[in-house]
Write a protein that holds these residues in place. Structure first.
Motif, short mmCIF file in Angstrom:
data_model
loop_
_atom_site.label_atom_id
_atom_site.label_comp_id
_atom_site.label_asym_id
_atom_site.label_seq_id
_atom_site.Cartn_x
_atom_site.Cartn_y
_atom_site.Cartn_z
N ASN A 24 0.81 -1.22 0.00
CA ASN A 24 0.00 0.00 0.00
C ASN A 24 0.84 1.27 0.00
OD1 ASN A 24 -2.49 -1.42 0.13
ND2 ASN A 24 -2.19 -1.74 2.33
N GLY A 25 2.15 1.14 0.23
CA GLY A 25 2.97 2.33 0.38
C GLY A 25 3.68 2.78 -0.88
N GLU A 26 3.61 1.99 -1.94
CA GLU A 26 4.34 2.34 -3.16
C GLU A 26 3.51 1.98 -4.39
OE1 GLU A 26 7.65 3.82 -5.37
OE2 GLU A 26 6.99 4.02 -3.30
N HIS A 27 3.35 2.94 -5.29
CA HIS A 27 2.62 2.72 -6.52
C HIS A 27 3.44 1.82 -7.44
CE1 HIS A 27 0.64 3.69 -10.36
NE2 HIS A 27 -0.39 4.04 -9.63
N TRP A 28 2.75 0.97 -8.21
CA TRP A 28 3.46 0.04 -9.11
C TRP A 28 4.36 0.79 -10.09
CZ3 TRP A 28 2.81 0.74 -14.27
CH2 TRP A 28 1.65 1.39 -14.70
N ALA A 29 3.93 1.97 -10.54
CA ALA A 29 4.75 2.73 -11.48
C ALA A 29 6.02 3.24 -10.82
CB ALA A 29 3.95 3.91 -12.05
N GLY A 30 5.94 3.47 -9.51
CA GLY A 30 7.14 3.86 -8.77
C GLY A 30 8.16 2.76 -8.77
N ARG A 31 7.70 1.55 -8.48
CA ARG A 31 8.62 0.41 -8.47
C ARG A 31 9.14 0.09 -9.86
NH1 ARG A 31 4.86 -1.53 -4.50
NH2 ARG A 31 3.61 -2.49 -6.15
N MET A 32 8.28 0.27 -10.89
CA MET A 32 8.65 -0.14 -12.24
C MET A 32 9.67 0.80 -12.88
SD MET A 32 6.16 -0.87 -15.52
CE MET A 32 5.43 -2.30 -14.72
N TYR A 33 9.46 2.13 -12.72
CA TYR A 33 10.37 3.05 -13.42
C TYR A 33 10.59 4.38 -12.72
CZ TYR A 33 6.00 5.18 -15.08
OH TYR A 33 4.76 5.77 -15.15
N MET A 34 9.60 4.90 -11.98
CA MET A 34 9.72 6.26 -11.49
C MET A 34 10.76 6.41 -10.39
SD MET A 34 8.85 9.26 -12.24
CE MET A 34 7.33 9.19 -13.21
N ARG A 35 10.94 5.39 -9.56
CA ARG A 35 11.96 5.49 -8.50
C ARG A 35 13.37 5.56 -9.09
NH1 ARG A 35 10.50 7.57 -3.66
NH2 ARG A 35 8.50 6.67 -3.01
N THR A 36 13.56 4.97 -10.25
CA THR A 36 14.86 5.08 -10.92
C THR A 36 15.08 6.50 -11.41
OG1 THR A 36 14.76 2.77 -11.63
CG2 THR A 36 16.27 4.21 -12.82
N LEU A 37 14.04 7.08 -12.02
CA LEU A 37 14.15 8.46 -12.51
C LEU A 37 14.25 9.45 -11.36
CD1 LEU A 37 11.44 8.36 -15.34
CD2 LEU A 37 13.92 8.16 -15.60
N SER A 38 13.44 9.23 -10.32
CA SER A 38 13.39 10.19 -9.22
C SER A 38 14.72 10.29 -8.49
CB SER A 38 12.28 9.81 -8.23
OG SER A 38 12.59 8.62 -7.52
N LEU A 39 15.45 9.18 -8.41
CA LEU A 39 16.71 9.20 -7.68
C LEU A 39 17.72 10.14 -8.34
CD1 LEU A 39 17.66 7.75 -5.10
CD2 LEU A 39 18.93 6.18 -6.56
N HIS A 40 17.70 10.20 -9.66
CA HIS A 40 18.60 11.12 -10.37
C HIS A 40 18.19 12.57 -10.12
CE1 HIS A 40 20.93 8.13 -12.65
NE2 HIS A 40 19.80 7.43 -12.71
N ALA A 41 16.87 12.82 -10.09
CA ALA A 41 16.40 14.17 -9.77
C ALA A 41 16.74 14.55 -8.34
CB ALA A 41 14.89 14.27 -10.01
#
Length: 255
Positions: A24-41
């Motif tokens: 419930n704490g993480e959206h599937w899109a976050g796990r799939m790709y957004m957390r990779t992009l967000s870390l660079h930002a």
């Protein structure tokens, strides 16, 4: 300006496994790709004076603007709304990551984050209702409003569990406590989880669905696909309101 931290170090602090693994704490899109992009930002943002709360407010603005974007006729409005919701998700990841790195977690940030989730999803569906009404009956505006209200109630029913437990002096509910005690409700929940139909009540998925039907709209020169999508979101949201309430009352979340 300070040197940017190493990605491995940043990931260890800003993306704890407990959060990413939470159903419930993480959206599937976050796990799939957004957390990779967000870390660079995040790697660049932690070197600046920008605050986590400023990023959270930026997230809110992106979500609300997505609803207004749907007022733009044709495919471009739906495309802009989908892009803005991807930015919403990006800032939703980045604000928490920056807060963890800088040690600037706050109740204000949590409050604005939740408020933003309500406003963004509601704005998107209201905008979708106006979009569906173009060239037809204003009744579609009411359908969009009904969908928005259903989604707000769905989110509120979850958040009110935390409110009720806090006022009773109870700790935060665990994921295990969400399991329904009645076998019939547990079975229905497994069926719903298998088909994932409930996901269209989330702004990320709804924006992508509205983009997909906008492409069909353009291909057949009709708004009927958008109208069907808005009606489907409204119907699913209200079914989920009733089902979610039954699941909460039949679980250990309020005990």
């Amino acid at each position: 300006m300070t040197t940017a931290p190493a990605l491995a170090e940043l990931r260890e602090v800003c993306q704890p496994n407990a959060k990413l693994a939470s159903r419930n704490g993480e959206h599937w899109a976050g796990r799939m790709y957004m957390r990779t992009l967000s870390l660079h930002a995040t790697r660049q943002l932690v070197r600046t004076r920008v605050t986590p709360n400023a990023l959270t407010w930026t997230m809110v603005v992106c979500g609300i603007l997505a609803g207004f974007a749907l007022l733009i006729p044709g495919l471009w409005g739906a495309l802009l709304a989908a892009v803005l919701f991807q930015l919403f998700l990006l800032f939703d990841c980045v604000d928490g990551e920056v807060a963890r790195w800088k040690g600037q977690n706050s109740a204000v940030g949590i409050y604005v984050d939740r408020l933003g989730a309500y406003l963004a999803d509601a704005a998107l569906l209201v905008g979708a209702g106006f979009r569906a009404a173009r060239g037809g009956s204003l009744l579609w505006v009411s359908v969009g409003l009904a969908a928005a209200l259903g989604i707000v109630l769905l989110k509120a029913s979850t958040d009110l569990v935390d409110v009720a437990r806090a006022r009773r002096g109870l700790p935060v509910a665990t994921e295990e406590s969400t399991a329904p005690r009645a076998q019939s409700i547990a079975f229905a929940r497994r069926i719903a989880s298998a088909f994932k139909i409930h996901r269209i009540t989330n702004g990320i998925e709804a924006s992508l669905l509205l983009l997909a039907v906008a492409i069909v709209d353009a291909a057949i020169n009709s708004t009927e696909p958008t109208r069907i999508a808005v009606a489907a979101i409204a119907a699913v949201s209200w079914v989920m309101v009733v089902a979610h309430l039954a699941s909460i009352m039949n679980s250990s979340r309020l005990r």
